[in-house]
Design a protein around this motif. Structure first.
Motif, short mmCIF file in Angstrom:
data_model
loop_
_atom_site.label_atom_id
_atom_site.label_comp_id
_atom_site.label_asym_id
_atom_site.label_seq_id
_atom_site.Cartn_x
_atom_site.Cartn_y
_atom_site.Cartn_z
N LYS A 7 -5.75 2.36 -0.10
CA LYS A 7 -5.24 1.40 0.89
C LYS A 7 -6.35 0.47 1.35
O LYS A 7 -6.15 -0.74 1.48
CB LYS A 7 -4.64 2.15 2.09
N THR A 29 5.79 -4.81 5.84
CA THR A 29 5.23 -3.50 6.12
C THR A 29 5.85 -2.92 7.38
O THR A 29 6.41 -3.64 8.21
CB THR A 29 3.69 -3.59 6.29
N THR A 50 0.82 -1.22 0.00
CA THR A 50 0.00 0.00 0.00
C THR A 50 0.85 1.26 0.00
O THR A 50 0.32 2.36 0.17
CB THR A 50 -0.95 0.02 1.22
N GLU A 100 -1.82 -1.80 9.39
CA GLU A 100 -2.01 -2.79 8.33
C GLU A 100 -1.99 -4.21 8.90
O GLU A 100 -2.76 -5.08 8.49
CB GLU A 100 -0.90 -2.63 7.30
N ARG A 148 -6.36 -3.59 0.89
CA ARG A 148 -6.52 -4.47 2.06
C ARG A 148 -7.75 -5.36 1.91
O ARG A 148 -7.70 -6.54 2.28
CB ARG A 148 -6.62 -3.61 3.33
#
Length: 242
Positions: free
Chosen positions: A171, A191, A163, A196, A175
């Motif tokens: 985003k 990440t 993202t 997230e 997801r």
């Protein structure tokens, strides 16, 4: 659950520097693994070894049972890989680049066209399909990289900062897409965004200085402190990771 990703005592040395130090873990079908750590922790090097772009100094990595060193082509057939920066051919249009990827993957004719169209729908690229990649925003370039990783519907996805560069709505869409795919795939997401991990990951590994420091569910890690942020502090990782 069967393990689609197997990493066994993976090590990578660059001269006298050990970037990845005896790392082992597996990822089963249906798992989304968040791979967390500060810059230089060994995340990208581990994923590059898994994807066959860097040769391990020792240890093994297998994708769907195929050794990435001994049987690299067979292993890569099962893999969708979004590297850091997602290199493309910037002068190509989005459609031409995805057609090139489809050709490399062995698709022809109507099957190639169907897969390209489906990948663009998944990543919302139809509106820029005839635009040269070099003219796109960072977020759109990232989506082109994600589209090429998804085009052949692989059972294993390795996504480095998927993202990065996307706005909040984008985003959310990425997801949501990962959550939809998760039951049928083994997914690793590198990440530094703790939100997230909580949003889409069923499991989290924290790596620093090339070594695994923690391997648990996000909820279990959060139980070690008031938040995942506290877990990072407890593990003496740099604050910027949070």
């Amino acid at each position: 659950m069967s393990a689609l990703i197997e990493i066994d005592r993976l090590t990578k040395n660059f001269g006298g520097f050990t970037a990845v130090d005896d790392v082992s873990f597996t990822v089963a079908r249906g798992e989304v693994l968040g791979f967390l750590g500060p810059n230089g922790a060994g995340k990208s090097t581990t994923m590059k070894m898994l994807a066959g772009f860097v040769t391990p100094s020792s240890g093994t990595a297998r994708i769907c049972g195929e050794d990435v060193v001994d049987r690299p082509v067979a292993a890569k057939r099962h893999l969708g890989y979004l590297p850091e920066g997602a290199p493309t051919y910037p002068e190509m249009t989005v459609a031409a680049f995805l057609a090139f990827v489809a050709h490399v993957r062995g698709f022809r004719g109507s099957e190639a066209a169907d897969r390209i169209a489906h990948a663009m729908r998944l990543t919302t690229l139809e509106g820029v399909r005839l635009q040269p990649i070099e003219t796109l925003s960072k977020g759109f370039k990232r989506r082109v990289g994600l589209a090429q990783a998804l085009l052949h519907d692989p059972p294993v996805l390795v996504l480095d900062e998927p993202t990065d560069g996307l706005d909040p709505n984008q985003k959310h869409e990425v997801r949501r897409l990962i959550a939809q795919m998760a039951p049928n795939k083994a997914i690793i997401i590198s990440t530094h965004i703790l939100e997230e991990v909580s949003a889409i990951c069923s499991r989290a590994i924290i790596i620093a200085r090339g070594q695994v420091l923690a391997d648990s569910t996000p909820a279990e890690l959060a139980g070690r402190g008031s938040s995942l942020d506290a877990v990072f502090r407890d593990l003496t990782l740099p604050k910027e990771v949070a």
